[in-house]
Scaffold this active site. Sequence first.
Site, PDB file in Angstrom:
ATOM      1  N   ASN A 171       7.681  -5.575   3.458  1.00  0.00           N
ATOM      2  CA  ASN A 171       8.244  -4.313   2.987  1.00  0.00           C
ATOM      3  C   ASN A 171       7.323  -3.597   2.018  1.00  0.00           C
ATOM      4  O   ASN A 171       7.351  -2.376   1.899  1.00  0.00           O
ATOM      5  CB  ASN A 171       9.595  -4.555   2.300  1.00  0.00           C
ATOM      6  CG  ASN A 171      10.719  -4.718   3.295  1.00  0.00           C
ATOM      7  OD1 ASN A 171      10.701  -4.136   4.366  1.00  0.00           O
ATOM      8  ND2 ASN A 171      11.698  -5.524   2.948  1.00  0.00           N
ATOM      9  N   GLU A 214      11.481  -9.586  -5.002  1.00  0.00           N
ATOM     10  CA  GLU A 214      12.847  -9.282  -4.571  1.00  0.00           C
ATOM     11  C   GLU A 214      13.675 -10.516  -4.237  1.00  0.00           C
ATOM     12  O   GLU A 214      14.909 -10.451  -4.253  1.00  0.00           O
ATOM     13  CB  GLU A 214      12.814  -8.344  -3.361  1.00  0.00           C
ATOM     14  CG  GLU A 214      14.151  -7.748  -2.992  1.00  0.00           C
ATOM     15  CD  GLU A 214      14.092  -6.832  -1.783  1.00  0.00           C
ATOM     16  OE1 GLU A 214      15.161  -6.360  -1.356  1.00  0.00           O
ATOM     17  OE2 GLU A 214      12.980  -6.588  -1.260  1.00  0.00           O
ATOM     18  N   GLY A 227       6.976   3.213  -0.692  1.00  0.00           N
ATOM     19  CA  GLY A 227       6.355   4.497  -1.025  1.00  0.00           C
ATOM     20  C   GLY A 227       5.125   4.438  -1.899  1.00  0.00           C
ATOM     21  O   GLY A 227       4.536   5.494  -2.216  1.00  0.00           O
ATOM     22  N   GLY A 228       4.728   3.240  -2.320  1.00  0.00           N
ATOM     23  CA  GLY A 228       3.522   3.132  -3.144  1.00  0.00           C
ATOM     24  C   GLY A 228       3.685   3.676  -4.548  1.00  0.00           C
ATOM     25  O   GLY A 228       2.697   4.010  -5.212  1.00  0.00           O
ATOM     26  N   GLU A 242       2.588 -15.960   6.036  1.00  0.00           N
ATOM     27  CA  GLU A 242       3.307 -14.724   6.350  1.00  0.00           C
ATOM     28  C   GLU A 242       3.990 -14.857   7.705  1.00  0.00           C
ATOM     29  O   GLU A 242       3.327 -15.132   8.709  1.00  0.00           O
ATOM     30  CB  GLU A 242       2.353 -13.527   6.355  1.00  0.00           C
ATOM     31  CG  GLU A 242       2.927 -12.235   6.905  1.00  0.00           C
ATOM     32  CD  GLU A 242       4.192 -11.785   6.184  1.00  0.00           C
ATOM     33  OE1 GLU A 242       5.205 -11.558   6.875  1.00  0.00           O
ATOM     34  OE2 GLU A 242       4.163 -11.671   4.950  1.00  0.00           O
ATOM     35  N   ARG A 268      19.446   5.380  -8.828  1.00  0.00           N
ATOM     36  CA  ARG A 268      19.748   5.301  -7.392  1.00  0.00           C
ATOM     37  C   ARG A 268      21.219   5.020  -7.114  1.00  0.00           C
ATOM     38  O   ARG A 268      21.795   5.563  -6.177  1.00  0.00           O
ATOM     39  CB  ARG A 268      18.859   4.230  -6.743  1.00  0.00           C
ATOM     40  CG  ARG A 268      17.410   4.644  -6.658  1.00  0.00           C
ATOM     41  CD  ARG A 268      16.540   3.525  -6.159  1.00  0.00           C
ATOM     42  NE  ARG A 268      15.189   4.015  -5.897  1.00  0.00           N
ATOM     43  CZ  ARG A 268      14.188   3.244  -5.467  1.00  0.00           C
ATOM     44  NH1 ARG A 268      14.398   1.956  -5.257  1.00  0.00           N
ATOM     45  NH2 ARG A 268      13.001   3.757  -5.247  1.00  0.00           N
ATOM     46  N   ILE A 310       7.448  -2.408  -7.270  1.00  0.00           N
ATOM     47  CA  ILE A 310       6.023  -2.764  -7.389  1.00  0.00           C
ATOM     48  C   ILE A 310       5.766  -3.420  -8.728  1.00  0.00           C
ATOM     49  O   ILE A 310       5.048  -4.427  -8.824  1.00  0.00           O
ATOM     50  CB  ILE A 310       5.140  -1.526  -7.187  1.00  0.00           C
ATOM     51  CG1 ILE A 310       5.280  -0.995  -5.757  1.00  0.00           C
ATOM     52  CG2 ILE A 310       3.674  -1.842  -7.499  1.00  0.00           C
ATOM     53  CD1 ILE A 310       4.432   0.225  -5.457  1.00  0.00           C
ATOM     54  N   ALA A 340       4.363  -9.337  -4.584  1.00  0.00           N
ATOM     55  CA  ALA A 340       4.517 -10.559  -5.364  1.00  0.00           C
ATOM     56  C   ALA A 340       3.664 -11.696  -4.802  1.00  0.00           C
ATOM     57  O   ALA A 340       2.993 -12.411  -5.554  1.00  0.00           O
ATOM     58  CB  ALA A 340       5.991 -10.977  -5.404  1.00  0.00           C
TER      59      ALA A 340
END
Length: 518
Positions: free
Chosen positions: A88, A479, A93-94, A80, A340, A495, A61
């Site tokens: 994260n 998030e 996992g891309g 950052e 999930r 993503i 983001a």
Amino acid sequence: AIHSLTSIGENMKTTPSRRSFLKLAAACTAPAFGSLAFAAPQTQQKFDKVADVIVIGSGFAGLAAALEAKEKGASVMLLEKMPAYGGNSAINGGAFAVAGSPLQEKEGIKDSPELMLQDMIKSGRGLSHVDLLKNIVYGTRPAFDFTVKYGVKYKPFVQHFGGHSVPRIMQTVESTGGGITRPLVEAAKNLGVDMHLGCAVTDLVLNDEGRVIGVKVLERHDYRKENSGVPQVYGARKGVVAATGGFSQNVAFRMQQDPTLGPNLESTNHPGATGEVLQNMLAIGALPIQLDQIQLGPWSSPDERGFGLVSQFNTIAGFPKGIMVDKRTGKRFVNELADRKARSDAILKQLDENGKPVYPICFTDSVGVKQAQTLKNGLKYGVIKKFNTLGELADAYGIPKEALIKQVEEFNAYVREGKDKQFDRPLALAIEIKKAPFYAARVWPKVHYCMGGVGITKNAEVLNVRTQKPIPGLYAAGEVTGGTHGASRLGGCAIADGLVTGRVAGDAVVANTPVNLE
């Protein structure tokens, strides 16, 4: 962790009612009442540095927001907290859920933003804010093209993750989110974004009108040492974009939202996922939404720390091309491609008579693991096991041998017939489990993603808890926001959310009327 309320407290009268409110705001309990102010304005604030836009966070983001704002001609400062970019996002996992990707079109997979929207609404169990979901699903293809433009490369096949009605997951060739964050970081540097590592935001700065005009920070900050670093104050003429992720590693804060998520549950997140900027926004009156909706990752293993190697093995091989069984019975107990929450809830019920975990076993065969990139290292470190026969697998985990073999035979029959009579699992990518050797891993969920956060408009403006209107100069994406995913986020949609809402925030903040800070 940085105490996010320190300087706000210094700028407010220290009456008991105000102290009480600050405690409530930090714990996200109740909104303010009457004329109680959220934070004192910063009159004639002197800034050490000024830019049009300040972006906090360097995940999907944050990078998307910074690049979008820079492309629109704004000067951008990106902050950052950690010693490396990506957060994260870099270690995920891309996997990117894209409705209408070029590869879907090539493979004849019929998909649409409307179908993805319905999948996400179903997963959210009625708690999703549909206007925000629509932003995402219609933005996935443009966001995918945006990443390709900056050099991101994806595998040449589409994957089917749990809860999605069709295969729509594009995954980076590296099988990590770093395959996206690294090219975007390089692009940001090349375009002239002012990049800061080890820069922890401790407070938001407001002017007399209540507009967010900057941030207080600690430069050269070591996240392991509270309050370390050099204090600085940075100004933002057009606005601040918070893209700081969730709070999974802040055990005390997450337990305030859900007391069951105690220190016994590990997190897949990096150690800096502690939510200070979220708390800062709440302290100035941002609207908290669904903070107790915290997701567990059902593909994790108790045999390794963090995200690990088994997570990738299960998402690409174990769940779509294998089965998961209760070791006491040898039988399946859940749809391996359910969303999930459904899988995590089912796994967490696998307890013995003393309430201790009975770790389920997820496994597939030699055909099922062909695309599992983490298999080699998983075998090397012993978190994935290899067996020549199903009998060997059963003996190793103490599973009733005949029951396990019977379950596999039943599942293979379902694959041949194209219908899962046990749990109605989609079988588009399923295979018969029959070609030795067989590969297995123990499974147990970990705290993974915070669906709750601050409320935003469809233009990524952060909402005020009292007025339900935007807090001037403050935007958020990814998030750290709440409401989009409801009770459960589908795999591959982090993503999607980060890139799409990040771009929306970057575009919206540039359109904001600037204030004179010099």
